[in-house]
Motif scaffolding. Structure first.
Motif, PDB file in Angstrom:
ATOM      1  N   VAL A   1      39.798  38.293  47.529  1.00  0.00           N
ATOM      2  CA  VAL A   1      41.020  38.135  48.322  1.00  0.00           C
ATOM      3  C   VAL A   1      41.809  39.428  48.213  1.00  0.00           C
ATOM      4  O   VAL A   1      42.016  39.950  47.116  1.00  0.00           O
ATOM      5  CB  VAL A   1      41.874  36.953  47.813  1.00  0.00           C
ATOM      6  N   SER A   2      42.216  39.937  49.367  1.00  0.00           N
ATOM      7  CA  SER A   2      43.037  41.143  49.385  1.00  0.00           C
ATOM      8  C   SER A   2      44.147  40.957  50.409  1.00  0.00           C
ATOM      9  O   SER A   2      44.120  40.022  51.213  1.00  0.00           O
ATOM     10  CB  SER A   2      42.194  42.372  49.722  1.00  0.00           C
ATOM     11  N   TYR A   3      45.125  41.861  50.376  1.00  0.00           N
ATOM     12  CA  TYR A   3      46.215  41.777  51.340  1.00  0.00           C
ATOM     13  C   TYR A   3      46.764  43.159  51.633  1.00  0.00           C
ATOM     14  O   TYR A   3      46.613  44.096  50.854  1.00  0.00           O
ATOM     15  CB  TYR A   3      47.338  40.855  50.843  1.00  0.00           C
TER      16      TYR A   3
ATOM     17  N   CYS B   1      38.107  33.805  41.052  1.00  0.00           N
ATOM     18  CA  CYS B   1      38.541  34.349  39.757  1.00  0.00           C
ATOM     19  C   CYS B   1      39.831  33.716  39.243  1.00  0.00           C
ATOM     20  O   CYS B   1      40.197  33.923  38.096  1.00  0.00           O
ATOM     21  CB  CYS B   1      38.695  35.868  39.833  1.00  0.00           C
ATOM     22  N   GLY B   2      40.542  32.965  40.093  1.00  0.00           N
ATOM     23  CA  GLY B   2      41.760  32.281  39.672  1.00  0.00           C
ATOM     24  C   GLY B   2      43.022  33.115  39.726  1.00  0.00           C
ATOM     25  O   GLY B   2      44.097  32.610  39.408  1.00  0.00           O
TER      26      GLY B   2
ATOM     27  N   LEU C   1      52.461  48.003  51.337  1.00  0.00           N
ATOM     28  CA  LEU C   1      51.998  47.360  50.111  1.00  0.00           C
ATOM     29  C   LEU C   1      50.570  46.868  50.335  1.00  0.00           C
ATOM     30  O   LEU C   1      50.228  46.431  51.434  1.00  0.00           O
ATOM     31  CB  LEU C   1      52.882  46.157  49.758  1.00  0.00           C
ATOM     32  N   SER C   2      49.774  46.909  49.292  1.00  0.00           N
ATOM     33  CA  SER C   2      48.433  46.339  49.360  1.00  0.00           C
ATOM     34  C   SER C   2      48.031  45.901  47.962  1.00  0.00           C
ATOM     35  O   SER C   2      48.571  46.382  46.962  1.00  0.00           O
ATOM     36  CB  SER C   2      47.422  47.349  49.914  1.00  0.00           C
ATOM     37  N   GLY C   3      47.080  44.974  47.921  1.00  0.00           N
ATOM     38  CA  GLY C   3      46.624  44.494  46.626  1.00  0.00           C
ATOM     39  C   GLY C   3      45.434  43.585  46.764  1.00  0.00           C
ATOM     40  O   GLY C   3      44.949  43.330  47.870  1.00  0.00           O
ATOM     41  N   GLU C   4      44.979  43.088  45.610  1.00  0.00           N
ATOM     42  CA  GLU C   4      43.823  42.201  45.614  1.00  0.00           C
ATOM     43  C   GLU C   4      43.759  41.418  44.309  1.00  0.00           C
ATOM     44  O   GLU C   4      44.421  41.756  43.328  1.00  0.00           O
ATOM     45  CB  GLU C   4      42.532  42.977  45.823  1.00  0.00           C
ATOM     46  N   CYS C   5      42.906  40.394  44.323  1.00  0.00           N
ATOM     47  CA  CYS C   5      42.672  39.596  43.128  1.00  0.00           C
ATOM     48  C   CYS C   5      41.753  40.333  42.167  1.00  0.00           C
ATOM     49  O   CYS C   5      41.248  41.425  42.474  1.00  0.00           O
ATOM     50  CB  CYS C   5      42.080  38.243  43.516  1.00  0.00           C
TER      51      CYS C   5
END
Length: 136
Positions: free
Chosen positions: A13-15, A78-79, A4-8
């Motif tokens: 911020v990413s993961y 960005c919240g 899994l990966s993602g970001e704001c």
């Protein structure tokens, strides 16, 4: 390659996560309604030790109806809400499904706090529904 990966929204911020989801579902509690500005939040639970977050999160803490402390992490720029921790399930991190790079990795199996759900917030009738948080 991470599972899994993602970001704001702004990308600050990413993961990445080396594990598959342990559970996935929608929460219709009143706190999640306020956080999302919608009828629910969609979450994926992953083992905390499988998650790597890059960038700096800002945190907000609040006790849930269950009495557990919920710590929510969001991007200070960005919240966007990225994750949450629940003191009643310290082994998991709850990722916000909308932050995933591949939204199809989100496979909900349940709706929690369905008793708080608004009539207009349609949920798949095939999902398991719980009036409150089920015992895991």
């Amino acid at each position: 390659m991470p599972n899994l990966s993602g970001e704001c929204l702004c990308g600050a911020v990413s993961y990445t996560c080396d594990s598959d989801a342990v559970m996935a579902g929608h929460c219709q509690c009143t706190d999640c309604q306020k956080i999302s500005g919608a009828g629910h939040i969609s979450n994926i639970a992953v083992p905390k030790d499988s998650l790597n977050i890059s960038g700096k999160l800002t945190y907000h803490e609040k006790y849930a109806e269950s009495g557990n402390l919920i710590t929510r992490g969001f991007c200070p720029h960005c919240g966007s809400h990225i994750s949450a921790e629940n003191s009643g399930m310290p082994q998991f991190e709850f990722l916000r499904a909308g932050t995933l790079h591949d939204l199809e990795k989100f496979r909900p199996s349940m709706v929690v706090y369905s008793g708080s759900g608004a009539s207009w917030d349609y949920m798949d009738p095939d999902l398991s529904k719980f009036e409150k948080m089920p015992e895991l």
